[in-house]
Scaffold this active site. Structure first.
Site, PDB file in Angstrom:
ATOM      1  N   ASP A   1      21.072 -70.922   4.508  1.00  0.00           N
ATOM      2  CA  ASP A   1      21.193 -69.588   3.901  1.00  0.00           C
ATOM      3  C   ASP A   1      21.487 -68.594   5.019  1.00  0.00           C
ATOM      4  O   ASP A   1      22.361 -68.825   5.843  1.00  0.00           O
ATOM      5  CB  ASP A   1      19.916 -69.254   3.130  1.00  0.00           C
ATOM      6  CG  ASP A   1      20.095 -68.081   2.171  1.00  0.00           C
ATOM      7  OD1 ASP A   1      21.212 -67.547   2.069  1.00  0.00           O
ATOM      8  OD2 ASP A   1      19.117 -67.694   1.525  1.00  0.00           O
TER       9      ASP A   1
ATOM     10  N   ASP B   1      17.248 -62.631   7.787  1.00  0.00           N
ATOM     11  CA  ASP B   1      17.134 -61.705   6.657  1.00  0.00           C
ATOM     12  C   ASP B   1      16.040 -60.693   6.963  1.00  0.00           C
ATOM     13  O   ASP B   1      14.913 -61.071   7.330  1.00  0.00           O
ATOM     14  CB  ASP B   1      16.788 -62.451   5.367  1.00  0.00           C
ATOM     15  CG  ASP B   1      18.007 -63.036   4.671  1.00  0.00           C
ATOM     16  OD1 ASP B   1      19.076 -63.073   5.303  1.00  0.00           O
ATOM     17  OD2 ASP B   1      17.873 -63.450   3.512  1.00  0.00           O
TER      18      ASP B   1
ATOM     19  N   ARG C   1      28.589 -60.702   7.273  1.00  0.00           N
ATOM     20  CA  ARG C   1      27.218 -60.175   7.369  1.00  0.00           C
ATOM     21  C   ARG C   1      26.773 -60.021   8.820  1.00  0.00           C
ATOM     22  O   ARG C   1      25.866 -60.690   9.293  1.00  0.00           O
ATOM     23  CB  ARG C   1      26.228 -61.055   6.606  1.00  0.00           C
ATOM     24  CG  ARG C   1      26.504 -61.130   5.127  1.00  0.00           C
ATOM     25  CD  ARG C   1      25.392 -61.850   4.391  1.00  0.00           C
ATOM     26  NE  ARG C   1      25.675 -61.924   2.950  1.00  0.00           N
ATOM     27  CZ  ARG C   1      24.868 -62.460   2.049  1.00  0.00           C
ATOM     28  NH1 ARG C   1      23.706 -62.971   2.433  1.00  0.00           N
ATOM     29  NH2 ARG C   1      25.192 -62.483   0.774  1.00  0.00           N
TER      30      ARG C   1
END
Length: 336
Positions: free
Chosen positions: A170, A174, A227
């Site tokens: 993933d 984060d 990102r």
């Protein structure tokens, strides 16, 4: 008090307080004016947290990690996770590969630092959930089955420095659900697509607005797709002195009224260096200045953004020097 398990359960070596002091020093960040400078021949690396992780706020005097706590060296995953889960401050020196799964919790007041060039977290990741004052340095993160590092639920004062991230399932990092006062510096990101996310979802504005203050500096986004970071609601997010190279989808995306300052970076072969809005997320505010674009598209900008200099002082390296100094300085084996 957390009771120590029997000594036969752990493989523990004598730690070095001097090493810990060098890698987890506890004073505030150096103060300097925000102006470009030429890179020195030998780049000195900070032993104290800078950027937002160095700000005195929320009852925290910068980010000091486990300084003052016991220094331990771990050589197996069971012992490593045991120390991560203790309430007391620790400087946890990692030797070799810690093979774990899923996201494993790290409690507050910890420094987790790799020894040498071969310290690695493999197969899983580290999770800060309502924690504060954590330093993670000099570690490789490979093959995480979820996020390599997750910082969430109002965690604050976290410093991620001189690590190497690749091949996760993933996100590599984060920073979500009200986390705050974070610095991500001198890391190498490669062999991955979705690198970093700030802000959990388009529907989480009530928790995230007014938080998620993050500094990204001197990171090498080396062929990662997107990102770098993607941001929702946060302000200000300060993306400065990073080297973006061959990022096929985009560099930075500011969405959902986030406020992002993209300053003094070097974009090489990045077709969309900066977006305002992305996919189904609405536009965010983004200011760009003093960036270098080589073989790259035109950045999108929108509105104004709160100045990071109202929180901390910083000095910009000359962005033209970044293709030289960033690859030479990022990742593991630089701060021992």
């Amino acid at each position: 008090m957390h009771e120590l398990p029997p000594i036969t359960r752990r493989r523990l070596l004598a730690g070095s307080a001097a090493t810990a002091a060098a890698l987890a020093a506890a004073t505030g960040p150096a103060r300097a004016a925000a102006r470009p400078r030429s890179a020195p021949a030998v780049r000195p690396f900070a032993d104290t947290a800078d950027g937002f992780a160095g700000v005195n706020s929320l009852g925290q005097n910068g980010t000091t990690g486990g300084v003052g706590g016991e220094v331990v060296t771990v050589t197996d995953a069971e012992t490593f996770l045991d120390y991560c889960d203790r309430n007391e401050p620790y400087v946890i020196q990692v030797q070799g590969t810690m093979r774990i799964s899923s996201k494993q919790g790290v409690r507050s007041n910890k420094t987790i630092v790799g020894l040498g060039t071969n310290a690695e977290i493999a197969g899983g990741g580290l999770d800060m959930y309502r924690r504060q004052n954590v330093i993670i340095r000099n570690l490789r993160f490979t093959g995480a089955d979820d996020d390599a590092i997750s910082i969430q639920q109002d965690s604050h004062h976290i410093w991620i420095d001189h690590c190497d991230f690749s091949t996760g399932a993933d996100g590599l990092i984060d920073i979500v659900r009200g986390a705050d006062y974070i610095t991500v510096s001198w890391n190498h990101f490669h062999d991955h697509s979705k690198t970093m996310l700030i802000g959990h979802s388009d529907s989480n504005g009530s928790q995230d607005t007014g938080k998620l203050r993050v500094s990204f500096h001197h990171n090498y986004f080396d062929g990662t797709d997107q990102r770098h970071p993607r941001v929702r609601f946060a302000e200000p997010v300060h993306v400065y002195n990073n080297y973006f190279r061959n990022n096929s989808l985009y560099g930075v995306a500011s969405t959902e009224n986030a406020g992002v300052l993209v300053e003094g970076n070097y974009f090489e072969n990045v077709p969309h260096p900066i977006y305002s809005g992305y996919d189904e997320s609405g536009p965010g505010r983004v200011v760009e200045r003093r960036n270098v674009y080589v073989g790259s598209g035109t950045p999108e900008t929108l509105g104004t953004v709160a100045e990071p200099s109202t929180y901390y002082a910083y000095t910009l390296d000359d962005p033209a020097s970044l293709p030289r100094i960033v690859p030479a300085g990022v990742g593991v084996g630089r701060v021992a």
